[in-house]
Structures are given as C-alpha cells and as structure tokens.
Scaffold this motif. Structure first.
Motif, PDB file in Angstrom:
ATOM      1  N   TRP A 258      45.034  43.347  47.469  1.00 27.27           N
ATOM      2  CA  TRP A 258      45.989  42.348  47.733  1.00 27.27           C
ATOM      3  C   TRP A 258      45.797  41.223  46.843  1.00 27.27           C
ATOM      4  CZ3 TRP A 258      48.021  41.968  53.219  1.00 27.27           C
ATOM      5  CH2 TRP A 258      48.146  43.361  53.720  1.00 27.27           C
ATOM      6  N   LEU A 259      46.536  40.799  45.950  1.00 22.08           N
ATOM      7  CA  LEU A 259      46.669  39.375  44.987  1.00 22.08           C
ATOM      8  C   LEU A 259      47.267  38.457  46.053  1.00 22.08           C
ATOM      9  CD1 LEU A 259      47.712  40.835  41.654  1.00 22.08           C
ATOM     10  CD2 LEU A 259      45.371  40.437  42.532  1.00 22.08           C
ATOM     11  N   TYR A 278      41.994  36.181  46.031  1.00 26.88           N
ATOM     12  CA  TYR A 278      42.759  34.846  46.056  1.00 26.88           C
ATOM     13  C   TYR A 278      43.161  34.298  44.852  1.00 26.88           C
ATOM     14  CZ  TYR A 278      41.221  35.520  51.032  1.00 26.88           C
ATOM     15  OH  TYR A 278      41.128  36.036  52.193  1.00 26.88           O
ATOM     16  N   ILE A 279      44.360  34.152  44.655  1.00 29.35           N
ATOM     17  CA  ILE A 279      45.087  33.793  43.388  1.00 29.35           C
ATOM     18  C   ILE A 279      45.806  32.546  43.703  1.00 29.35           C
ATOM     19  CG2 ILE A 279      44.738  35.907  42.393  1.00 29.35           C
ATOM     20  CD1 ILE A 279      47.963  36.102  42.725  1.00 29.35           C
ATOM     21  N   GLN A 452      37.045  26.304  39.399  1.00 27.19           N
ATOM     22  CA  GLN A 452      36.825  27.626  39.644  1.00 27.19           C
ATOM     23  C   GLN A 452      36.250  28.283  38.005  1.00 27.19           C
ATOM     24  OE1 GLN A 452      40.167  29.761  41.528  1.00 27.19           O
ATOM     25  NE2 GLN A 452      41.281  28.079  41.581  1.00 27.19           N
ATOM     26  N   PRO A 453      35.060  29.378  38.311  1.00 25.73           N
ATOM     27  CA  PRO A 453      34.640  29.952  37.394  1.00 25.73           C
ATOM     28  C   PRO A 453      35.654  30.668  36.531  1.00 25.73           C
ATOM     29  CG  PRO A 453      33.930  31.129  39.273  1.00 25.73           C
ATOM     30  CD  PRO A 453      34.694  29.844  39.512  1.00 25.73           C
ATOM     31  N   VAL A 454      36.931  31.160  37.005  1.00 22.78           N
ATOM     32  CA  VAL A 454      37.699  31.949  36.432  1.00 22.78           C
ATOM     33  C   VAL A 454      39.307  31.700  37.001  1.00 22.78           C
ATOM     34  CG1 VAL A 454      38.526  34.333  35.969  1.00 22.78           C
ATOM     35  CG2 VAL A 454      36.113  34.042  36.117  1.00 22.78           C
ATOM     36  N   GLN A 459      41.964  36.228  37.190  1.00 23.72           N
ATOM     37  CA  GLN A 459      41.558  37.173  38.470  1.00 23.72           C
ATOM     38  C   GLN A 459      42.633  38.185  38.665  1.00 23.72           C
ATOM     39  OE1 GLN A 459      38.777  37.460  40.186  1.00 23.72           O
ATOM     40  NE2 GLN A 459      37.835  35.527  40.805  1.00 23.72           N
ATOM     41  N   ALA A 460      43.824  37.545  38.523  1.00 25.44           N
ATOM     42  CA  ALA A 460      45.157  38.639  39.023  1.00 25.44           C
ATOM     43  C   ALA A 460      45.168  39.737  38.112  1.00 25.44           C
ATOM     44  CB  ALA A 460      46.231  37.931  39.195  1.00 25.44           C
TER      45      ALA A 460
END
Length: 528
Positions: A258-259, A278-279, A452-454, A459-460
């Motif tokens: 789940w994006l 979480y995006i 945020q680190p990324v 992330q997605a």
C-alpha cells in the motif's frame, strides 16, 4: 558511541540502502487508475517508473477526463464506460453545494448522506459494468494474459483494478489514500475507535465519551456503505469471473504493498502494518519561476502579498451569490488575489483580483509573496500547502476534504468555514493574515515533512520495484483477516478462561458445601 551519532549512522545507512538498491530490470506494469485528481498522483509515479526503464500499460475509459490516449510514458488500452466519472461527480457536487446552503440541520445531514450513497452506488455500478465488458472481450484479455505483466498498480478508490489483478493472478500495488468505503487503514490495521476518528465524523484523535459514541455511529455508516451500497456492485462480477468468488475487502487485504498518500506529519498517529508505505507529499517539488505576466502581478502586491484561491478540478464555478460575496470581500483587501474561477464573472470583482482558468498552484504556493491559500481541502493541495508552509482557509465541499482540513486545523495551520456560512469568509481571511501562529505552525509542519532520510517518491519507486523483484511481498502481509472475528478479539479464549474459572469456582463452592454439610452431620451424630 553517543545515541545521536548511532541514530545518524542508522539513517545514513537506510538512505544508502534505498538509494543504491539495483533497479529492477525493465519491468512490465499494468496500471488501472482513477480519473480526475487521482490521475495527477498516478501520473507522477508513472513518470518516475518510465524514467527507470519500465514498460507501462494504462487501462483508461474511452471518455476519460484527464488520462490521454497517447503518451510518451505508456501505451493505453481503452474500455467503454456509459457515463464519465467527471459527469457523475460534478452533478453530485452541484447538489451537494445546494444542500449545504440550506444549513447544518439534521435534515441536511440525512439529505447529504442519501445523496452520497446514491452517487457512490452509481459510480461503482457504472464501472463494474464497464469491467464486465472488458473481461468479456476475448481479444483484449488474451493480449493482457500474453503480456506477462509483473504487477498491477491501481488506485482502490474504485475497485475494478483489484478485480482485474485477481483475475490475472498478478501481485498488486495500491496507490491509495481512500478505498471504496473510506480510509484504507480501517481494513488492514488495528483501528480502535476510542482514538482513531472515522472519516466524516469531524473528530480528532482526542475524544470524550459523547464523541466516541458519535465515532461509533459514523463507523456503522461506513460498514453499511461497504456492505449494502458498494459491495453489491461487485458481487455478481466476482462470482462470475473470479474462481471461488471474492469480495472487495478481501481483495484489498490481499494487496502486496500500500503506497499510502499520507504521513504522520499530516495524519493522526495510529497503528499500521509493514506493507503500508507512507508517501505523503510525494508529488511536491520546489517552486519553479512563474510566467512573466503572473510574476509581475504577484510582485505588484508589494508588502501586502498575495492570496490564491482554487476549489479544485471539479468545481468550475460557485453559485453566483456565493461568488459575488467572496469577490466583494477580496475587493476590500490590500492584498492581490489570484482566483481560479471558470464561471460567470462576479459582479463585485475588485481591481486587485485576477480571475484565471488555471494556475500553477505548486509554484504559487512556493512563492514568498503568497500569504494565504483558500482551498477546498483536496489531498494534493493540502500536502502542497504543508510542503511550502502556507496557511489554509478551507471551504470543504465533499468526500475527504473536511477530514483533510480538520487535520490541519487541529495543528493550527488552517481554519475551516462552511459554504453555507460565507459571511465568515472575511473574518477568516483577516484572521489568517494577521495571526502569525497560522504561518508559524504551517512552517513547522513543512520542516517536519521535509526532514526525511529518503524522499517519498524514492520510497514509492523502491517498493514498486521490490514487488517486481520478489514477485510480491507476501511476507509483509498479515493473515489476521482470515481469522474469525471472535478469534481475532480472542473472545473464544476469553470464553474458555471464564468457563474454566467458573467451573473452578463452582467446584470449590461445592467442595466447601460438601465439607460443611458433612461437618454438621458429624456434629449432630456426636450430640445424639
């Protein structure tokens, strides 16, 4: 080693792992999007996936509102829908605004709820019938089968993509904020109603007893909606085309990743699951320079700055009376105003207000002259306001908009007014302009979101490619939904323990009674 140093090394290593993970070799992705503003989000993902060399096929309605037939990003496959998503939602929006103007009575609430159920049922039934036609098209289905896709990427706001993925037996990645019956968290993660507000309830995560009763009531509405309004639209479809049958909730729970288009800077803290990524704000980018004419208009505002207003893609025009009232408020202000409005030109419009058909919203929000964002509260706009630290005066109209704005208001970055109470519009605008706390709170949220680190978009893409590399992510998916409800809550265990305790208690009482009776008989025998 100091704790902060260890933490810093951990974050750095985490970022490196994602940054340097080898890309998936030319994956083949089938995309079943939802039209409108949802497509805006999906397109951003597709741009990144295309840039990484993946082949993309998009299934789109032939009368699509936003999704073009031809694109350098993908090849498209069209299917017929009897009535476009835009037409259904716009008709509902007009009725919604009309009913809201009647006031906030209980009768108004029931009218809005009835109309909401009607439009939801119509949307899902229309698209379900369209999917039946697609599944009956042997040539198209053979083409899909022969294409050997690696996964289906879909938005579960409408569930046709889920059904198609199940039919094709492919891994599923969801680009999601809302599902067919509200917030997706409620179907996959523990969701105690004591502190997790149900969409539409107007509550935060800090509820008193009466509010918890209200929360339970709204939860029952969502259960009713899924079981009796949405579910029936798919029952025949699942029974005919899916071996062993299915239902939409089970398909949601079977999704690999789940994006989730949210984060806990924006949303209330709550339990989650390992396959929820979480995006929130993944579509946000630094502001680009404005067109020259628009930049000149913005700069002409001087020290007063600019107010921008848009009520989203679905709202071309407000009712004339409302538009005139808003325009008259703007006309009194020293600020310049940029207003996306495609309806009849308000008769009270001032010289300080620029009416446009379209505006570069992201770039205006990122401009240092922008002071307030007047908006309907769509997810994209709210998250872009957070990213750029601009306070929001919210006029929610339908769907998730009130809940989005409520979260910002709870954090001190927004103020909500009702369409039926536009007389408070001037007060709200002035409050946001002259109380520094709104901007300070939004800028704090902006700093938290950016730290945020990324990046959310990285992330997605990582997790989409992860599913392709490993042909799914079953190990991240809970099996809890397969457990009976009484087992999930351990009611059977509790019943067993209560039964055992009761047996032990009754056995002890019986033993004492037996001993007491025996003692009495012995005493009587001795006396005789």
């Amino acid at each position: 080693m100091p704790l902060h140093c260890a933490s810093g090394i951990f974050v750095l290593l985490s970022a490196c792992l994602i940054s340097f993970t080898p890309p998936c070799d030319g994956g083949n992705i089938l995309v079943f999007p939802v039209d409108g503003s949802h497509w805006v989000n999906m397109k951003i993902l597709l741009e990144e996936l295309h840039a990484r060399g993946h082949s993309i096929t998009v299934i789109r309605p032939s009368n699509s509102w936003y999704i073009p037939e031809k694109s350098p990003l993908y090849t498209s496959l069209a299917f017929e829908v009897s009535e476009g998503f835009e037409d259904i939602v716009k008709a509902y929006m007009k009725e919604q605004m009309r009913v809201q103007r009647e006031g906030g009575s209980a009768l108004t609430f029931f009218k809005l709820t009835k109309e909401f159920f009607s439009v939801i049922s119509k949307i899902h039934s229309t698209w379900s019938n369209a999917l039946v036609q697609l599944l009956n098209d042997e040539k198209t289905m053979k083409s899909l089968m022969d294409s050997h896709y690696d996964l289906v990427l879909t938005d579960p706001c409408i569930a046709q993509g889920l059904v198609l993925a199940k039919y094709l037996k492919l891994p599923t990645v969801l680009n999601v904020r809302w599902i067919t019956s509200g917030d997706g968290h409620f179907e996959i993660a523990p969701s105690p109603l004591s502190y997790i507000p149900v969409p539409g309830s107007g509550l935060t995560d800090n509820m008193n007893f009466i509010q918890r009763v209200k929360n339970m009531f709204f939860y029952s509405i969502i259960v009713f909606q899924q079981k009796f309004v949405v579910g029936p639209a798919y029952d025949a479809l699942c029974e005919k085309y899916i071996e062993g049958g299915c239902d939409i909730i089970s398909l949601l729970r079977e999704a690999d990743i789940w994006l989730f288009r949210s984060d806990f800077v924006f949303d209330f803290p709550r339990p989650t699951m390992p396959n929820v990524i979480y995006i929130g704000g993944f579509q946000c980018k630094p502001a680009q320079p404005l067109p020259a004419d628009l930049e000149d208009f913005v700069q002409s505002s001087g020290e007063h700055g600019v107010i921008i207003m848009t009520l989203g893609t679905l709202v071309d025009a407000l009712p004339k009376q409302v538009a005139d009232e808003i325009a008259s408020v703007f006309a009194k202000m020293p600020q310049k105003v940029i207003w996306r409005h495609k309806g009849e030109r308000p008769t009270t419009l001032g010289n300080n207000t620029l009416i446009v058909d379209w505006m570069p919203q992201k770039d205006l929000l990122g401009h240092p002259q922008t002071k307030v964002f007047v908006a309907h509260g769509g997810t994209n706009g709210v998250q872009e306001a957070i990213y750029h630290g601009v306070p929001v005066l919210g006029i929610p109209l339908f769907f998730d908009q009130f809940d989005n704005l409520l979260r910002l208001q709870d954090r001190g970055g927004a103020k909500i007014i009702n369409l039926s109470d536009v007389h408070s519009f001037e007060q709200g605008i002035n409050e946001m302009l002259h109380q520094d706390s709104y901007r300070q709170n939004m800028q704090k949220l902006s700093r938290l979101h950016r730290n945020q680190p990324v990046s959310p978009i990285d992330q997605a893409i990582f997790w989409v490619e992860y599913v392709m590399r490993h042909r799914g992510a079953l190990h991240l998916r809970t099996e809890a939904y397969k457990v009976a409800w009484y087992s999930y809550y351990s009611l059977d265990v509790l019943l067993l323990l209560l039964t055992a305790a009761t047996v032990m208690l009754l056995s002890t009482l019986a033993m004492f009674r037996f001993l007491c009776c025996r003692s009495r008989r012995t005493t009587k025998t001795k006396q005789h």
